[in-house]
Design an enzyme around this catalytic site. Structure first.
Site, PDB file in Angstrom:
ATOM      1  N   ASP A   1      96.358  49.980  47.492  1.00  0.00           N
ATOM      2  CA  ASP A   1      95.837  49.388  46.250  1.00  0.00           C
ATOM      3  C   ASP A   1      96.677  49.902  45.086  1.00  0.00           C
ATOM      4  OD1 ASP A   1      92.717  48.377  45.216  1.00  0.00           O
ATOM      5  OD2 ASP A   1      94.086  49.313  43.800  1.00  0.00           O
TER       6      ASP A   1
ATOM      7  N   ASP B   1      97.067  42.971  44.113  1.00  0.00           N
ATOM      8  CA  ASP B   1      97.284  44.422  44.084  1.00  0.00           C
ATOM      9  C   ASP B   1      96.688  45.128  45.299  1.00  0.00           C
ATOM     10  OD1 ASP B   1      94.541  44.527  43.458  1.00  0.00           O
ATOM     11  OD2 ASP B   1      94.863  46.311  42.222  1.00  0.00           O
ATOM     12  N   GLU B   2      96.563  44.398  46.399  1.00  0.00           N
ATOM     13  CA  GLU B   2      95.840  44.957  47.535  1.00  0.00           C
ATOM     14  C   GLU B   2      96.330  44.398  48.870  1.00  0.00           C
ATOM     15  OE1 GLU B   2      91.219  44.984  48.622  1.00  0.00           O
ATOM     16  OE2 GLU B   2      91.651  44.352  46.583  1.00  0.00           O
TER      17      GLU B   2
HETATM   18  P1  TTP Z   1      91.206  46.661  40.555  1.00  0.00           P
HETATM   19  O1  TTP Z   1      91.995  47.072  41.746  1.00  0.00           O
HETATM   20  O2  TTP Z   1      89.726  46.606  40.655  1.00  0.00           O
HETATM   21  O3  TTP Z   1      91.515  47.628  39.341  1.00  0.00           O
HETATM   22  P2  TTP Z   1      92.866  48.212  38.801  1.00  0.00           P
HETATM   23  O4  TTP Z   1      94.026  47.958  39.689  1.00  0.00           O
HETATM   24  O5  TTP Z   1      93.048  47.736  37.392  1.00  0.00           O
HETATM   25  O6  TTP Z   1      92.528  49.743  38.715  1.00  0.00           O
HETATM   26  P3  TTP Z   1      92.408  50.821  39.880  1.00  0.00           P
HETATM   27  O7  TTP Z   1      92.743  50.141  41.165  1.00  0.00           O
HETATM   28  O8  TTP Z   1      93.403  51.880  39.501  1.00  0.00           O
HETATM   29  O9  TTP Z   1      91.000  51.310  39.793  1.00  0.00           O
HETATM   30  O10 TTP Z   1      91.682  45.232  40.057  1.00  0.00           O
HETATM   31  C1  TTP Z   1      93.022  44.796  40.165  1.00  0.00           C
HETATM   32  C2  TTP Z   1      93.416  43.895  39.005  1.00  0.00           C
HETATM   33  O11 TTP Z   1      92.542  42.767  38.949  1.00  0.00           O
HETATM   34  C3  TTP Z   1      93.278  44.584  37.649  1.00  0.00           C
HETATM   35  O12 TTP Z   1      94.453  45.277  37.256  1.00  0.00           O
HETATM   36  C4  TTP Z   1      92.933  43.466  36.722  1.00  0.00           C
HETATM   37  C5  TTP Z   1      92.238  42.437  37.586  1.00  0.00           C
HETATM   38  N1  TTP Z   1      90.776  42.455  37.326  1.00  0.00           N
HETATM   39  C6  TTP Z   1      90.261  41.580  36.376  1.00  0.00           C
HETATM   40  O13 TTP Z   1      90.993  40.791  35.778  1.00  0.00           O
HETATM   41  N2  TTP Z   1      88.904  41.608  36.136  1.00  0.00           N
HETATM   42  C7  TTP Z   1      88.048  42.470  36.768  1.00  0.00           C
HETATM   43  O14 TTP Z   1      86.832  42.480  36.494  1.00  0.00           O
HETATM   44  C8  TTP Z   1      88.603  43.377  37.755  1.00  0.00           C
HETATM   45  C9  TTP Z   1      87.709  44.360  38.478  1.00  0.00           C
HETATM   46  C10 TTP Z   1      89.955  43.320  37.994  1.00  0.00           C
HETATM   47 CA    CA Z   2      94.006  48.354  41.931  1.00  0.00          CA
END
Ligand code: TTP
Ligand code: CA
Length: 364
Positions: free
Chosen positions: A10, A111-112
């Site tokens: 991630d 991102d995963e």
């Molecule tokens: P996440 O993996 O939930 O969050 P992140 O990568 O920003 O942070 P981390 O993994 O370090 O905790 O979400 C991935 C991307 O998806 C995030 O950068 C932006 C997008 N996203 C949104 O647009 N709205 C949301 O409500 C969420 C949870 C994520």
């Molecule tokens: Ca993330």
């Protein structure tokens, strides 16, 4: 079957990290990436924020105005609009680096990803740990991106592990450590357990995953329904048999129609959109897929093209959700619409396989 070795990767604070990447000066400042709504001003929500901004209580989903208030004392705070195309480009670069280290590569979203590496590490968790570190190094060297990796025997525990230490984490949960690792975690750490389920457990005085083991599967099924109950029962014990499945992120489905008349009337277009959604949904269903991204397309009377898309929080296969979002996109796209529209399209992407009951991702 030998022990499986599964990675969940991630990317850290993904959208905000991408912004830091093209402008390193941002690294020392609170950075918020915003989805501005078309109502103007600060209306809209935070997509994500870097870890400096998170210290001030800024997180995904809160209104932009709240975030500004929380960062009132940080005059250096930066608020940027989302730039999906740019994030996709970074994502594709990073994914292509990661893919090289997988026996089976399953793209989940920008991102995963999950990797099955059982063969190449020969089921050895020491080797797995080295491989995970190598991947982190390669992604950092080649794409300048930091990520967190969880390593274990299945997707469920790997996902929980990648979230355990963030940002820039590497958490290896070898088979003999699973019980100890899971037991101490908050119940909420189980993917698919939301606020509602957590509140029910709090009422029962249950806080950590070990507490869940006091409940047999019948009690859980009665309380949460058979599907969710069984899932919780298995998850508490680290049981997840779902295989990592090869998945190509570039595939998408779309439907397009030429309108009976050129128009920019919402009701007329919505009627057509809803019909397109029905047809598109048929294709999605037939292919046993869920989608996470929804887009609409106008080919205007002057034959220029206009598109608008949005990312859902969780993958879905639901027709109503498809129609609701497509209608919302239509409304937004028509706000400043000058030309009439000649052809109209709907597409879904970020596809994943619609899976069996045991699958953790079907709860998202
Ligand atoms: P996440 O993996 O939930 O969050 P992140 O990568 O920003 O942070 P981390 O993994 O370090 O905790 O979400 C991935 C991307 O998806 C995030 O950068 C932006 C997008 N996203 C949104 O647009 N709205 C949301 O409500 C969420 C949870 C994520
Ligand atoms: Ca993330």
């Amino acid at each position: 079957m030998g022990a499986r070795v599964v990675f969940h990767i991630d990317f850290d604070y993904f959208f905000a990290q991408c912004e830091e990447l093209r402008n390193p000066d941002l690294k020392s400042k609170p950075v918020c990436v915003c989805v501005y709504s078309d109502r103007g001003g600060d209306s809209g929500a935070i997509a994500t924020a870097n870890y400096i901004a998170r210290k001030f209580g800024v997180k995904s989903g809160i209104p932009i105005s709240f975030a500004k208030k929380r960062l009132e004392d940080r005059k250096d705070a930066v608020f940027l609009p989302v730039d999906f195309d740019y994030y996709l480009e970074i994502s594709e670069n990073a994914m292509s680096v990661i893919k090289e280290s997988a026996d089976i590569f399953e793209y989940v979203g920008k991102d995963e990803a999950y990797l099955d590496v059982s063969n190449r590490v020969e089921g050895d968790f020491n080797k797995a740990s080295h491989l995970a570190q190598q991947i982190k190094n390669a992604v950092r060297d080649k794409v300048k991106l930091s990520c967190s990796i969880g390593v274990s025997t299945n997707k469920l525990i790997a996902k929980i592990a990648s979230d355990f230490k963030k940002p820039d984490g590497l958490t290896v949960v070898s088979p003999e450590k699973i019980e100890e690792f899971l037991g101490q975690l908050k119940i909420r750490a189980i993917p698919g357990i939301g606020k509602k389920t957590e509140d029910r457990f709090t009422q029962m005085n249950f806080e950590i995953i070990d507490d869940l083991k006091k409940l047999d599967v019948f009690t859980l099924n009665k309380e949460f329904g058979r599907k969710h109950g069984t899932y919780i029962f298995n998850a508490a014990r680290g049981i997840d048999t779902e295989p990592v499945k090869e998945r190509d992120p570039s595939v998408q489905y779309s439907k397009i129609t030429t309108l009976k008349k050129d128009s920019k009337d919402f009701d007329f277009l919505a009627e057509n959109i809803n019909q397109l959604c029905v047809e598109l949904h048929e294709v999605v269903k037939k292919n046993n897929r869920m989608f996470k991204s929804i887009g609409i397309q106008f080919i205007q009377s002057d034959l220029t093209n206009k598109t608008k898309s949005r990312m859902l929080k969780n993958p879905t296969a639901n027709l109503e959700e498809l129609q609701k979002n497509a209608n919302q996109l239509l409304k937004e796209a028509l706000e400043d619409q000058k030309n009439t529209i000649r052809r109209l399209g709907v597409k879904v992407s970020e596809l994943s396989e619609l899976r069996g009951q045991s699958d953790i991702t079907s709860y998202f």
